[in-house]
Enzyme design. Structure first.
Site, PDB file in Angstrom:
ATOM      1  N   ASP A 212       0.857  -1.093   0.093  1.00  0.00           N
ATOM      2  CA  ASP A 212      -0.173  -0.308   0.223  1.00  0.00           C
ATOM      3  C   ASP A 212       1.193   1.513  -0.226  1.00  0.00           C
ATOM      4  O   ASP A 212       1.825   0.971   0.494  1.00  0.00           O
ATOM      5  CB  ASP A 212      -1.046   0.033   0.999  1.00  0.00           C
ATOM      6  CG  ASP A 212      -2.358   0.700   1.005  1.00  0.00           C
ATOM      7  OD1 ASP A 212      -2.368   1.184   0.177  1.00  0.00           O
ATOM      8  OD2 ASP A 212      -2.440   1.494   1.926  1.00  0.00           O
TER       9      ASP A 212
ATOM     10  N   ASN B  86     -11.023  -3.132  -6.474  1.00  0.00           N
ATOM     11  CA  ASN B  86      -9.673  -2.263  -7.618  1.00  0.00           C
ATOM     12  C   ASN B  86      -9.814  -1.329  -8.256  1.00  0.00           C
ATOM     13  O   ASN B  86      -9.979  -0.903  -9.448  1.00  0.00           O
ATOM     14  CB  ASN B  86      -7.731  -2.012  -7.144  1.00  0.00           C
ATOM     15  CG  ASN B  86      -7.297  -2.479  -6.128  1.00  0.00           C
ATOM     16  OD1 ASN B  86      -6.283  -3.108  -5.867  1.00  0.00           O
ATOM     17  ND2 ASN B  86      -8.108  -1.584  -5.335  1.00  0.00           N
TER      18      ASN B  86
ATOM     19  N   SER C   3      -7.844  -5.297   4.826  1.00  0.00           N
ATOM     20  CA  SER C   3      -8.378  -5.404   2.999  1.00  0.00           C
ATOM     21  C   SER C   3      -8.994  -6.692   2.378  1.00  0.00           C
ATOM     22  O   SER C   3      -8.570  -6.328   1.026  1.00  0.00           O
ATOM     23  CB  SER C   3      -7.092  -4.283   2.561  1.00  0.00           C
ATOM     24  OG  SER C   3      -7.526  -3.396   3.393  1.00  0.00           O
TER      25      SER C   3
ATOM     26  N   GLU D  31       1.108 -13.586  12.452  1.00  0.00           N
ATOM     27  CA  GLU D  31       1.317 -11.457  13.283  1.00  0.00           C
ATOM     28  C   GLU D  31       0.998 -10.709  12.074  1.00  0.00           C
ATOM     29  O   GLU D  31       0.794 -10.835  11.078  1.00  0.00           O
ATOM     30  CB  GLU D  31       2.587 -12.044  12.955  1.00  0.00           C
ATOM     31  CG  GLU D  31       2.834 -12.900  14.273  1.00  0.00           C
ATOM     32  CD  GLU D  31       1.972 -13.160  15.777  1.00  0.00           C
ATOM     33  OE1 GLU D  31       2.012 -11.903  16.271  1.00  0.00           O
ATOM     34  OE2 GLU D  31       1.842 -13.829  16.925  1.00  0.00           O
TER      35      GLU D  31
END
Length: 253
Positions: free
Chosen positions: A25, A73, A201, A212
């Protein structure tokens, strides 16, 4: 891609991850901060992909999964989506031989049927070329969504029930797991998200149940070996209990 003058050192931190997934990102913000169009950031992001793959190879990871294009997207401006598709084609054309040379197996996960025939052919060609490689498995999540992944697995189970192959009361986690993407790989140990946001997301919802999470403010085009190393070091400090009360050594499980 991986550098010829670097050795595969297998020097992961003690109890290091076998499978790392990255939400890449920050390309757009990186470009905007430089007064450029968003595609400029995506192009710079390809260089960060190269660095990350090289790092993963040279540090002995089993698998690296990169979130390249989500099913959401498509809602971006058409010009940006078109540019991303073209960038994907060019990246496959320019990088797959290097990946093959360095024993990397490339796979694309997601609903690729929505892509152009040209891009689908590039994907198939790249996967076939590298399918027998035994080094790092590089998964590119493209037109991928975690919910889509679970639904497509459930549909396959439903078809088996409809055909009388499977009884509904025999369905369990293992039944569904075999139809979920990446089911043949080690579980995702570590999810890294760049760009400062603290959310998943819709990425690998099933596969990251016990992973993790590591968040960094670094924008994806600036993600380098030092940042990757920092994420692995942070992972090594975590105590993984997998729902229990006693820390578990993942290597012993």
């Amino acid at each position: 891609m991986p550098s010829d003058n670097q050795k595969n050192t297998n020097d992961l931190p003690l109890a290091g991850p076998r499978h790392v997934a990255i939400i890449m990102d920050g390309n757009g913000r990186w470009a905007k901060s430089r007064g450029k169009m968003r595609i400029f950031g995506h192009q710079a992001g390809v260089k960060a992909v190269r660095r990350s793959v090289s790092f993963a190879v040279n540090h002995g990871l089993d698998a690296l999964t990169l979130y390249a294009f989500s099913s959401e997207n498509w809602n971006r401006p058409a010009q940006e989506v078109s540019a991303l598709m073209e960038l994907f084609v060019r990246a496959l054309d320019s990088e797959v031989k290097s990946l093959h040379k360095h024993n990397v197996r490339l796979r694309v996960i997601g609903d690729i049927g929505r892509f152009s025939p040209r891009l689908q052919e590039r994907i198939r060609r790249s996967e076939v070329l590298t399918e027998k490689n035994q080094g790092l498995t590089l998964n590119i999540a493209a037109n991928y969504g975690g919910r889509w992944d679970i639904i497509q697995g459930v549909r396959q189970l439903a078809e088996q029930v409809q055909e009388g192959i499977l009884r509904p009361d025999s369905i369990n986690e293992a039944s569904l797991c075999q139809y979920i993407c990446l089911n043949d790989l080690a579980p995702v140990d570590l999810v890294i998200r760049t760009g400062g946001e603290h959310r998943i997301s819709n990425f690998l919802l099933w596969q990251i149940a016990y992973a993790e999470l590591y968040f960094t403010d670094v924008l994806w085009p600036d993600f380098d070996e030092q940042v990757f190393e920092g994420a692995l070091n942070a992972f090594a400090q975590r105590e993984r209990r997998f729902g229990g009360t006693t820390p578990i050594d993942a290597d012993a499980s």
